[in-house]
Design a protein around this motif. Structure first.
Motif, short mmCIF file in Angstrom:
data_model
loop_
_atom_site.label_atom_id
_atom_site.label_comp_id
_atom_site.label_asym_id
_atom_site.label_seq_id
_atom_site.Cartn_x
_atom_site.Cartn_y
_atom_site.Cartn_z
N ARG A 1 0.83 -1.22 0.00
CA ARG A 1 0.00 0.00 0.00
C ARG A 1 0.86 1.27 0.00
N GLU A 2 1.93 1.25 0.77
CA GLU A 2 2.82 2.42 0.81
C GLU A 2 3.46 2.66 -0.56
N GLN A 3 3.90 1.58 -1.22
CA GLN A 3 4.53 1.73 -2.53
C GLN A 3 3.53 2.24 -3.58
N ILE A 4 2.29 1.76 -3.52
CA ILE A 4 1.26 2.25 -4.43
C ILE A 4 1.02 3.74 -4.18
N PHE A 5 0.94 4.12 -2.91
CA PHE A 5 0.74 5.53 -2.56
C PHE A 5 1.88 6.39 -3.11
N LEU A 6 3.12 5.97 -2.88
CA LEU A 6 4.28 6.73 -3.36
C LEU A 6 4.28 6.82 -4.88
N PHE A 7 3.91 5.73 -5.54
CA PHE A 7 3.88 5.69 -7.00
C PHE A 7 2.87 6.70 -7.55
N THR A 8 1.68 6.71 -6.99
CA THR A 8 0.66 7.63 -7.49
C THR A 8 0.97 9.07 -7.09
N LYS A 9 1.57 9.26 -5.92
CA LYS A 9 1.95 10.61 -5.48
C LYS A 9 2.99 11.22 -6.42
N LYS A 10 3.86 10.37 -6.98
CA LYS A 10 4.89 10.84 -7.90
C LYS A 10 4.39 10.91 -9.35
N GLN A 11 3.08 10.81 -9.53
CA GLN A 11 2.43 10.91 -10.85
C GLN A 11 2.59 9.67 -11.71
N GLY A 12 2.84 8.52 -11.10
CA GLY A 12 2.82 7.27 -11.84
C GLY A 12 1.38 6.94 -12.20
N GLU A 13 1.19 6.30 -13.33
CA GLU A 13 -0.16 6.00 -13.81
C GLU A 13 -0.43 4.50 -13.72
N ILE A 14 -1.59 4.14 -13.20
CA ILE A 14 -2.00 2.74 -13.08
C ILE A 14 -3.22 2.51 -13.97
N LEU A 15 -3.12 1.50 -14.83
CA LEU A 15 -4.22 1.09 -15.71
C LEU A 15 -4.58 -0.35 -15.35
N SER A 16 -5.85 -0.69 -15.39
CA SER A 16 -6.28 -2.05 -15.04
C SER A 16 -7.08 -2.65 -16.18
N CYS A 17 -6.82 -3.91 -16.47
CA CYS A 17 -7.53 -4.62 -17.55
C CYS A 17 -9.00 -4.79 -17.19
N MET A 18 -9.84 -4.26 -18.03
CA MET A 18 -11.29 -4.32 -17.82
C MET A 18 -11.79 -5.76 -17.72
N LYS A 19 -11.33 -6.64 -18.60
CA LYS A 19 -11.78 -8.05 -18.59
C LYS A 19 -11.31 -8.76 -17.33
N SER A 20 -10.07 -8.50 -16.90
CA SER A 20 -9.57 -9.11 -15.67
C SER A 20 -10.36 -8.61 -14.46
N MET A 21 -10.70 -7.32 -14.47
CA MET A 21 -11.50 -6.78 -13.37
C MET A 21 -12.86 -7.48 -13.30
N LYS A 22 -13.48 -7.69 -14.44
CA LYS A 22 -14.77 -8.39 -14.46
C LYS A 22 -14.60 -9.83 -13.98
N ALA A 23 -13.56 -10.50 -14.45
CA ALA A 23 -13.32 -11.90 -14.08
C ALA A 23 -13.05 -12.06 -12.58
N HIS A 24 -12.49 -11.03 -11.96
CA HIS A 24 -12.16 -11.08 -10.54
C HIS A 24 -13.17 -10.30 -9.69
N ASN A 25 -14.30 -9.95 -10.30
CA ASN A 25 -15.36 -9.21 -9.59
C ASN A 25 -14.84 -7.95 -8.90
N ARG A 26 -14.01 -7.20 -9.61
CA ARG A 26 -13.44 -5.96 -9.08
C ARG A 26 -14.23 -4.76 -9.58
N LYS A 27 -14.43 -3.81 -8.72
CA LYS A 27 -15.04 -2.53 -9.08
C LYS A 27 -13.92 -1.52 -9.28
N GLU A 28 -14.20 -0.49 -10.07
CA GLU A 28 -13.21 0.56 -10.23
C GLU A 28 -12.98 1.25 -8.90
N SER A 29 -11.76 1.72 -8.70
CA SER A 29 -11.39 2.44 -7.49
C SER A 29 -10.39 3.52 -7.88
N GLU A 30 -9.89 4.23 -6.91
CA GLU A 30 -8.88 5.24 -7.18
C GLU A 30 -7.63 4.59 -7.77
#
Length: 107
Positions: free
Chosen positions: A54-83
């Motif tokens: 969680r700390e590494q994700i926070f630091l990554f996004t704070k430094k303007q790193g961009e995270i993209l998530s596969c729509m099909k994988s999110m559906k397959a894993h029953n994931r909702k969009e989040s920050e």
């Protein structure tokens, strides 16, 4: 340099190191995008005493790193969009690969 990272696992150590590398690259003034696919879309559920993901994700996004998530994988894993995880298509993955100077794959 533009660096693309493809992350396809929820293994705490691998995820931690992928984001740690991303943070280092951002600190060195590179642009970094991470594309989550397969079990990578489950990174928000990682709770590891040995690897503070969680700390590494926070630091990554704070430094303007961009995270993209596969729509099909999110559906397959029953994931909702989040920050952290917002759905993207294979076309976005292709763009990440073709726009990056270097591409790394973790897991």
């Amino acid at each position: 340099m533009k660096i693309g990272i493809i992350l396809g696992t929820k293994d705490p150590e691998v995820v931690y190191n992928a984001f740690r590398f991303g943070v280092l690259a951002l600190r060195n003034e590179h642009k970094v995008k991470i594309f989550l696919i397969n079990h990578g879309v489950d990174i928000e559920d990682i709770d590891s005493p040995a690897f503070n993901v969680r700390e590494q994700i926070f630091l990554f996004t704070k430094k303007q790193g961009e995270i993209l998530s596969c729509m099909k994988s999110m559906k397959a894993h029953n994931r909702k969009e989040s920050e952290v995880c917002q759905s993207h298509s294979m076309e976005d993955l292709l763009a990440l690969i073709t726009d990056s100077d270097k591409v790394l794959s973790f897991g």
